[in-house]
Design a protein around this motif. Structure first.
Motif, PDB file in Angstrom:
ATOM      1  N   HIS A   1       6.610  15.364 -20.147  1.00  0.00           N
ATOM      2  CA  HIS A   1       7.944  15.061 -20.638  1.00  0.00           C
ATOM      3  C   HIS A   1       8.797  14.473 -19.538  1.00  0.00           C
ATOM      4  CE1 HIS A   1       7.137  16.831 -24.314  1.00  0.00           C
ATOM      5  NE2 HIS A   1       7.488  18.059 -24.081  1.00  0.00           N
TER       6      HIS A   1
ATOM      7  N   PHE B   1      15.597  15.337 -17.059  1.00  0.00           N
ATOM      8  CA  PHE B   1      16.822  14.621 -16.699  1.00  0.00           C
ATOM      9  C   PHE B   1      16.672  13.785 -15.439  1.00  0.00           C
ATOM     10  CE2 PHE B   1      19.036  15.783 -20.118  1.00  0.00           C
ATOM     11  CZ  PHE B   1      19.229  17.129 -20.285  1.00  0.00           C
TER      12      PHE B   1
ATOM     13  N   LEU C   1       9.031  20.999 -10.792  1.00  0.00           N
ATOM     14  CA  LEU C   1       8.197  21.623 -11.823  1.00  0.00           C
ATOM     15  C   LEU C   1       6.719  21.520 -11.449  1.00  0.00           C
ATOM     16  CD1 LEU C   1       8.225  22.728 -14.801  1.00  0.00           C
ATOM     17  CD2 LEU C   1       8.053  20.356 -15.546  1.00  0.00           C
TER      18      LEU C   1
ATOM     19  N   MET D   1      -1.481  26.865 -28.930  1.00  0.00           N
ATOM     20  CA  MET D   1      -0.053  27.012 -29.207  1.00  0.00           C
ATOM     21  C   MET D   1       0.184  28.298 -30.001  1.00  0.00           C
ATOM     22  SD  MET D   1       1.030  23.117 -30.263  1.00  0.00           S
ATOM     23  CE  MET D   1       2.810  23.394 -30.238  1.00  0.00           C
TER      24      MET D   1
ATOM     25  N   ARG E   1       5.587  26.693 -28.100  1.00  0.00           N
ATOM     26  CA  ARG E   1       5.834  25.263 -28.303  1.00  0.00           C
ATOM     27  C   ARG E   1       5.329  24.431 -27.139  1.00  0.00           C
ATOM     28  NH1 ARG E   1       9.676  25.177 -32.756  1.00  0.00           N
ATOM     29  NH2 ARG E   1      10.018  22.955 -32.590  1.00  0.00           N
ATOM     30  N   SER E   2       4.763  25.073 -26.121  1.00  0.00           N
ATOM     31  CA  SER E   2       4.328  24.308 -24.945  1.00  0.00           C
ATOM     32  C   SER E   2       3.017  23.581 -25.209  1.00  0.00           C
ATOM     33  CB  SER E   2       4.181  25.232 -23.736  1.00  0.00           C
ATOM     34  OG  SER E   2       3.764  24.478 -22.612  1.00  0.00           O
ATOM     35  N   CYS E   3       2.915  22.378 -24.667  1.00  0.00           N
ATOM     36  CA  CYS E   3       1.839  21.441 -24.979  1.00  0.00           C
ATOM     37  C   CYS E   3       0.657  21.540 -24.025  1.00  0.00           C
ATOM     38  CB  CYS E   3       2.393  20.020 -24.940  1.00  0.00           C
ATOM     39  SG  CYS E   3       3.291  19.656 -23.415  1.00  0.00           S
ATOM     40  N   HIS E   4       0.661  22.524 -23.132  1.00  0.00           N
ATOM     41  CA  HIS E   4      -0.422  22.652 -22.144  1.00  0.00           C
ATOM     42  C   HIS E   4      -0.359  24.042 -21.539  1.00  0.00           C
ATOM     43  CE1 HIS E   4       3.196  21.672 -19.910  1.00  0.00           C
ATOM     44  NE2 HIS E   4       2.677  22.343 -18.916  1.00  0.00           N
TER      45      HIS E   4
ATOM     46  N   ASP F   1      -0.062  26.150 -18.138  1.00  0.00           N
ATOM     47  CA  ASP F   1       0.341  25.931 -16.754  1.00  0.00           C
ATOM     48  C   ASP F   1      -0.192  27.091 -15.909  1.00  0.00           C
ATOM     49  OD1 ASP F   1       2.102  28.093 -16.957  1.00  0.00           O
ATOM     50  OD2 ASP F   1       3.828  26.815 -17.372  1.00  0.00           O
TER      51      ASP F   1
ATOM     52  N   ASN G   1      -4.786  18.206 -26.148  1.00  0.00           N
ATOM     53  CA  ASN G   1      -3.757  17.230 -25.776  1.00  0.00           C
ATOM     54  C   ASN G   1      -4.360  16.356 -24.682  1.00  0.00           C
ATOM     55  OD1 ASN G   1      -1.533  15.919 -24.583  1.00  0.00           O
ATOM     56  ND2 ASN G   1      -0.164  17.670 -24.919  1.00  0.00           N
TER      57      ASN G   1
ATOM     58  N   MET H   1       6.372  21.265 -26.281  1.00  0.00           N
ATOM     59  CA  MET H   1       6.892  20.499 -25.156  1.00  0.00           C
ATOM     60  C   MET H   1       6.595  21.232 -23.854  1.00  0.00           C
ATOM     61  SD  MET H   1      11.012  21.207 -25.339  1.00  0.00           S
ATOM     62  CE  MET H   1      11.277  20.210 -23.888  1.00  0.00           C
ATOM     63  N   HIS H   2       6.830  20.536 -22.753  1.00  0.00           N
ATOM     64  CA  HIS H   2       6.657  21.195 -21.468  1.00  0.00           C
ATOM     65  C   HIS H   2       7.656  22.332 -21.323  1.00  0.00           C
ATOM     66  CE1 HIS H   2       3.854  18.367 -20.282  1.00  0.00           C
ATOM     67  NE2 HIS H   2       4.606  17.499 -19.675  1.00  0.00           N
ATOM     68  N   GLN H   3       7.195  23.421 -20.733  1.00  0.00           N
ATOM     69  CA  GLN H   3       8.157  24.453 -20.364  1.00  0.00           C
ATOM     70  C   GLN H   3       8.783  24.043 -19.045  1.00  0.00           C
ATOM     71  OE1 GLN H   3       6.336  28.318 -20.416  1.00  0.00           O
ATOM     72  NE2 GLN H   3       6.830  28.521 -22.580  1.00  0.00           N
ATOM     73  N   THR H   4      10.083  23.972 -18.988  1.00  0.00           N
ATOM     74  CA  THR H   4      10.759  23.628 -17.744  1.00  0.00           C
ATOM     75  C   THR H   4      11.248  24.913 -17.095  1.00  0.00           C
ATOM     76  OG1 THR H   4      12.740  23.201 -19.027  1.00  0.00           O
ATOM     77  CG2 THR H   4      11.387  21.302 -18.472  1.00  0.00           C
ATOM     78  N   PHE H   5      12.158  24.796 -16.148  1.00  0.00           N
ATOM     79  CA  PHE H   5      12.534  25.994 -15.400  1.00  0.00           C
ATOM     80  C   PHE H   5      13.265  27.022 -16.243  1.00  0.00           C
ATOM     81  CE2 PHE H   5      10.654  24.880 -11.734  1.00  0.00           C
ATOM     82  CZ  PHE H   5      11.100  23.699 -11.174  1.00  0.00           C
TER      83      PHE H   5
ATOM     84  N   ILE I   1      17.843  24.041 -19.674  1.00  0.00           N
ATOM     85  CA  ILE I   1      17.446  22.655 -19.416  1.00  0.00           C
ATOM     86  C   ILE I   1      16.739  22.083 -20.640  1.00  0.00           C
ATOM     87  CG2 ILE I   1      15.902  21.185 -18.049  1.00  0.00           C
ATOM     88  CD1 ILE I   1      16.540  22.868 -15.622  1.00  0.00           C
TER      89      ILE I   1
ATOM     90  N   LEU J   1      17.938  18.956 -22.863  1.00  0.00           N
ATOM     91  CA  LEU J   1      17.036  17.811 -23.024  1.00  0.00           C
ATOM     92  C   LEU J   1      16.915  17.438 -24.500  1.00  0.00           C
ATOM     93  CD1 LEU J   1      14.846  16.049 -21.522  1.00  0.00           C
ATOM     94  CD2 LEU J   1      13.240  17.892 -21.987  1.00  0.00           C
TER      95      LEU J   1
ATOM     96  N   VAL K   1       1.280  17.260 -30.299  1.00  0.00           N
ATOM     97  CA  VAL K   1       2.249  18.298 -29.942  1.00  0.00           C
ATOM     98  C   VAL K   1       3.649  17.698 -29.723  1.00  0.00           C
ATOM     99  CG1 VAL K   1       2.759  20.227 -28.407  1.00  0.00           C
ATOM    100  CG2 VAL K   1       0.375  19.605 -28.854  1.00  0.00           C
ATOM    101  N   CYS K   2       3.826  17.009 -28.617  1.00  0.00           N
ATOM    102  CA  CYS K   2       5.169  16.696 -28.109  1.00  0.00           C
ATOM    103  C   CYS K   2       5.993  15.741 -28.981  1.00  0.00           C
ATOM    104  CB  CYS K   2       5.068  16.155 -26.694  1.00  0.00           C
ATOM    105  SG  CYS K   2       3.965  17.141 -25.648  1.00  0.00           S
TER     106      CYS K   2
ATOM    107  N   GLU L   1       8.690  16.954 -31.484  1.00  0.00           N
ATOM    108  CA  GLU L   1       9.948  17.596 -31.061  1.00  0.00           C
ATOM    109  C   GLU L   1      11.030  16.592 -30.670  1.00  0.00           C
ATOM    110  OE1 GLU L   1      10.351  21.253 -29.748  1.00  0.00           O
ATOM    111  OE2 GLU L   1       8.301  21.632 -29.029  1.00  0.00           O
TER     112      GLU L   1
END
Lengths: 230, 230
Positions: free
Chosen positions: A2, A5, A13, A70, A93-96, A98, A128, B1-5, B9, B13, B130-131, B134
């Protein structure tokens, strides 16, 4: 991945993820475990490949699976029938997967089993062809699958996965006769992205190529145990 | 979606993306354009569906394509042969189109063509189950494809795409005889996620089901033009 910002957030990340991956790999190395990260589009055949692998190698290796999805434990339930530790991780909802999620899986594995007795951890990532390639989880090698039904052009259009892969399985080759597809062209396109990748043609239905996959996998475990014990 | 911090955020987004999508849709509405967002795993048949659609409906609609790919213009080049405006967007490492990228595509379209003369913009998203689901891009409806080769369980395992879709094409049904698969079970699993979705079985090879897809698409354009002109 993704676009967030700004580039700084993305770099942070990925940096945080890489630190976690290194940490996970340190644990695997301490325990003498080889870890492989299996990635592909949805439905390319990761789970059936794991089924065949668990069945074929159960007398040669002590294996465990970290199973990313998922939602649901449908795949985990399929693999539990092979009497190996299966740790499900639902990514929501995360696409992978980590490295933090996999750290949680390792923690569960360590609580329920003796990790010193395990030779190989197979991580099945979320289906994915894009995002999982960017998020290392602590694996020693990346295995990507590409089904012949996905088309010849995918290595060119989704380059990161093919650049990152150590081993590329071209799967479902039993379906090739029914498709307007050139198997050699797929391999050429893969090599254009990654000249050194190991390419194996497989079919879980006919079992063609599976022995080559098992050989590659056993060599990984053997080489890795030589490295970590010296 | 990617999990961010953190969740803040992620919410920002998605919020910023939604604002951009609403802005894009306002433009489409001003110009009397219907926009459809096509999404699926890699290789489920989005591009060949667009080829068939452009060929079949060229006398009924004025169409344009916004073509999303990580890299290459392979798909854009295929579609340019149908003499319609094709705006390529390379997303780089990004796993989906977002509303800002599509805004750039709309800007290019407006510079090179008169948007008032276009009835339908078909957005082909990056291949990813997946992504893309969203990230709205300004479309009036979401179209998802699921190839029969991907397996019956995918609607359960990748729920967001199936919950979001307005129309779901079960593609490559010409391959069903060679697979251990129940077409009705796929539809049941889709309906479990989304009881109201329109489901159409198609094969681009045999052209089965394509007329139902064209009918659905023409109805979308007709209904949307009624809404935006009243």
């Amino acid at each position: 991945m993704h676009q967030t910002f700004n580039a700084a957030i993305e770099l942070n990340l990925l940096h945080a993820n890489q630190e976690g991956a290194n940490h996970n790999r340190t644990h695997f190395d301490e325990w003498g475990i080889t870890c492989l990260n299996l990635m592909s589009s949805p439905g390319a055949g990761k789970t059936v490949l794991l089924e065949k692998t668990l069945a074929a190698l159960q007398d040669k290796l002590s294996m465990a699976v970290i199973e990313g999805d998922m939602t649901t434990e449908l795949d985990a339930d399929r693999l539990r029938q092979y009497n190996v530790p299966v740790i499900p991780i639902n990514t929501g909802r995360s696409c992978h997967l980590d490295s933090k999620m996999v750290a949680g899986g390792i923690h569960t594995l360590k609580q329920e089993y003796d990790p010193e007795t395990i030779d190989l951890v197979l991580v099945e990532n979320v289906g994915n062809l894009v995002c999982p390639a960017e998020f290392e989880v602590g694996e020693h090698a990346k295995v990507a699958l590409l089904s012949v039904t996905e088309g010849e052009d995918k290595p060119l259009k989704y380059p990161v996965m093919f650049q990152e892969a150590d081993c590329l399985l071209i799967s479902k080759i039993d379906l090739a006769p029914y498709l307007d597809i050139d198997l050699e062209r797929i391999a050429q396109n893969v090599r254009q992205m990654n000249p050194d990748v190991k390419i194996i043609y497989v079919s879980a239905q006919t079992e063609v190529g599976l022995n080559l996959w098992f050989d590659w996998l056993l060599t990984q475990v053997q080489n890795n145990s030589l490295v970590t014990t010296t």
